[in-house]
Write an enzyme that holds these catalytic residues in place. Structure first.
Site, PDB file in Angstrom:
ATOM      1  N   HIS A  90       0.838  -1.188   0.000  1.00 42.29           N
ATOM      2  CA  HIS A  90       0.000   0.000   0.000  1.00 42.29           C
ATOM      3  C   HIS A  90       0.883   1.252   0.000  1.00 42.29           C
ATOM      4  O   HIS A  90       2.064   1.192   0.325  1.00 42.29           O
ATOM      5  CB  HIS A  90      -0.838   0.078   1.288  1.00 42.29           C
ATOM      6  CG  HIS A  90      -1.629  -1.136   1.615  1.00 42.29           C
ATOM      7  ND1 HIS A  90      -3.002  -1.185   1.495  1.00 42.29           N
ATOM      8  CD2 HIS A  90      -1.261  -2.358   2.097  1.00 42.29           C
ATOM      9  CE1 HIS A  90      -3.440  -2.373   1.883  1.00 42.29           C
ATOM     10  NE2 HIS A  90      -2.406  -3.103   2.251  1.00 42.29           N
ATOM     11  N   THR A  92       0.489   5.088   2.005  1.00 43.35           N
ATOM     12  CA  THR A  92      -0.296   5.617   3.124  1.00 43.35           C
ATOM     13  C   THR A  92      -1.273   6.707   2.700  1.00 43.35           C
ATOM     14  O   THR A  92      -2.287   6.914   3.363  1.00 43.35           O
ATOM     15  CB  THR A  92       0.630   6.188   4.206  1.00 43.35           C
ATOM     16  OG1 THR A  92       1.428   7.240   3.632  1.00 43.35           O
ATOM     17  CG2 THR A  92       1.555   5.102   4.762  1.00 43.35           C
ATOM     18  N   GLU A 155       2.596  -0.882   4.484  1.00 41.94           N
ATOM     19  CA  GLU A 155       2.313   0.480   4.051  1.00 41.94           C
ATOM     20  C   GLU A 155       3.624   1.223   3.780  1.00 41.94           C
ATOM     21  O   GLU A 155       4.539   1.197   4.605  1.00 41.94           O
ATOM     22  CB  GLU A 155       1.534   1.230   5.137  1.00 41.94           C
ATOM     23  CG  GLU A 155       0.127   0.713   5.374  1.00 41.94           C
ATOM     24  CD  GLU A 155      -0.896   1.354   4.452  1.00 41.94           C
ATOM     25  OE1 GLU A 155      -0.513   2.256   3.661  1.00 41.94           O
ATOM     26  OE2 GLU A 155      -2.079   0.960   4.530  1.00 41.94           O
ATOM     27  N   HIS A 193      -2.611  -3.215  -3.271  1.00 40.55           N
ATOM     28  CA  HIS A 193      -3.989  -2.988  -2.842  1.00 40.55           C
ATOM     29  C   HIS A 193      -4.878  -2.701  -4.044  1.00 40.55           C
ATOM     30  O   HIS A 193      -6.029  -3.133  -4.114  1.00 40.55           O
ATOM     31  CB  HIS A 193      -4.028  -1.820  -1.859  1.00 40.55           C
ATOM     32  CG  HIS A 193      -5.272  -1.775  -1.029  1.00 40.55           C
ATOM     33  ND1 HIS A 193      -5.547  -0.741  -0.157  1.00 40.55           N
ATOM     34  CD2 HIS A 193      -6.327  -2.621  -0.930  1.00 40.55           C
ATOM     35  CE1 HIS A 193      -6.701  -0.964   0.445  1.00 40.55           C
ATOM     36  NE2 HIS A 193      -7.199  -2.097  -0.017  1.00 40.55           N
ATOM     37  N   ASP A 203      -3.463   2.169  -4.735  1.00 47.07           N
ATOM     38  CA  ASP A 203      -2.129   2.039  -4.157  1.00 47.07           C
ATOM     39  C   ASP A 203      -1.519   0.665  -4.429  1.00 47.07           C
ATOM     40  O   ASP A 203      -2.246  -0.311  -4.599  1.00 47.07           O
ATOM     41  CB  ASP A 203      -2.156   2.352  -2.649  1.00 47.07           C
ATOM     42  CG  ASP A 203      -3.245   1.633  -1.882  1.00 47.07           C
ATOM     43  OD1 ASP A 203      -4.365   1.515  -2.401  1.00 47.07           O
ATOM     44  OD2 ASP A 203      -2.979   1.197  -0.755  1.00 47.07           O
TER      45      ASP A 203
END
Length: 287
Positions: A90, A92, A155, A193, A203
């Site tokens: 991912h 953030t 992340e 993601h 992302d």
């Protein structure tokens, strides 16, 4: 019984390990983490369900009230912890690592991940790998519809439009190598993601270096020399074989292009995009 107690205490020690080195800044949330881990360990230590327990839960109990003559627990000795089989990457989409850490330590946000890597390359572990983070949402990949239960979430500290830094990517590769070795995660199961939630998430974005990761064994990538697919090749079938949810075909095509051909921003199939898809389809079906 002694073996069971030792096993439970081993679980508690394992789950609490990540909290020991945390900074005082997050002392309060670390305590909450420890308390929740202890509560989970208590669940594991509970006695096996008895017929009486089943009856109180409303399950059928033929014969005498609260008894089941047709049910018996025989505890196996062959088991261990469940393990993750995917890594989901991912960004953030926030302004700073501190903002993200705060987001992930507030109960009301209902979001979390196992790791965050900041722009300087520092790796923050927020959750033990065996626990279920809330990072994938309603994503699905192939036949897996509960990605949170099957994956580790990482992340990257990135607002979604800026380039990723060298320290970030270098330390991400080290982390991925560790996770792959520890849990025997297949190379093709390192995804984004945006791949598992087409139309809803984008992302880690178009600046993420997927090819570089694939060269190290984390994710699929296409060959330099490509061939046109046969006229009978159905691109939506190809996307489904890779794992994409094609119920929204346009979103699935855009998600695929964002990962593999970020310079193409339309949902139209170009000859190059079809050749890339066909190459990846062949790779996936011959794994």
């Amino acid at each position: 019984m002694l073996k069971t107690v030792h096993f439970v205490y081993a679980i508690i020690s394992l789950l609490l390990l990540g909290a020991c080195a945390s900074k005082k800044k997050f002392a309060e949330t670390n305590k909450i983490y420890e308390k929740q881990v202890e509560q989970l360990a208590e669940v594991i230590k509970q006695p096996l369900p008895t017929p009486q327990h089943m009856a109180s839960a409303g399950l059928p109990s033929p014969g005498v009230e609260g008894q089941r003559k047709d049910f018996e627990w025989v505890g196996t000795v062959n088991f261990n912890m469940r393990k993750p089989n995917f890594v989901i990457l991912h960004h953030t989409a926030q302004d700073s690592i501190q903002q993200t850490l705060r987001t992930f330590t507030l109960e009301r946000t209902q979001v979390s991940a196992h790791y965050i890597i900041d722009k300087e390359g520092k790796v923050y572990q927020l959750l033990n790998d065996y626990l279920r983070a809330w990072h994938a949402g309603n994503g699905r990949w192939g036949s897996v519809t509960d990605m949170n239960s099957a994956s580790i979430g990482i992340e990257m500290d990135n607002n979604g439009v800026e380039p990723y830094t060298e320290p970030q990517i270098n330390n991400l590769l080290v982390l991925l190598d560790t996770l792959k070795a520890n849990y025997k995660i297949p190379s093709e199961n390192f995804i984004g993601h945006g791949d598992i939630a087409p139309g809803r998430k984008v992302d880690p974005g178009i600046n993420f270096p997927w090819k570089r990761l694939a060269e190290k064994g984390f994710g699929l990538w296409y060959d330099d020399v490509l061939q046109a697919p046969p006229t009978t090749f159905n691109p939506l079938d190809g996307l489904r074989i890779l794992g994409y949810d094609t119920r929204n075909a346009s979103a699935a095509i855009l998600a695929f292009k964002r990962h593999f051909i970020p310079e193409e921003t339309t949902e139209e199939w170009t000859p190059f995009a079809l050749s890339v898809l066909y190459n990846l389809y062949i790779k996936k079906t011959t794994l």
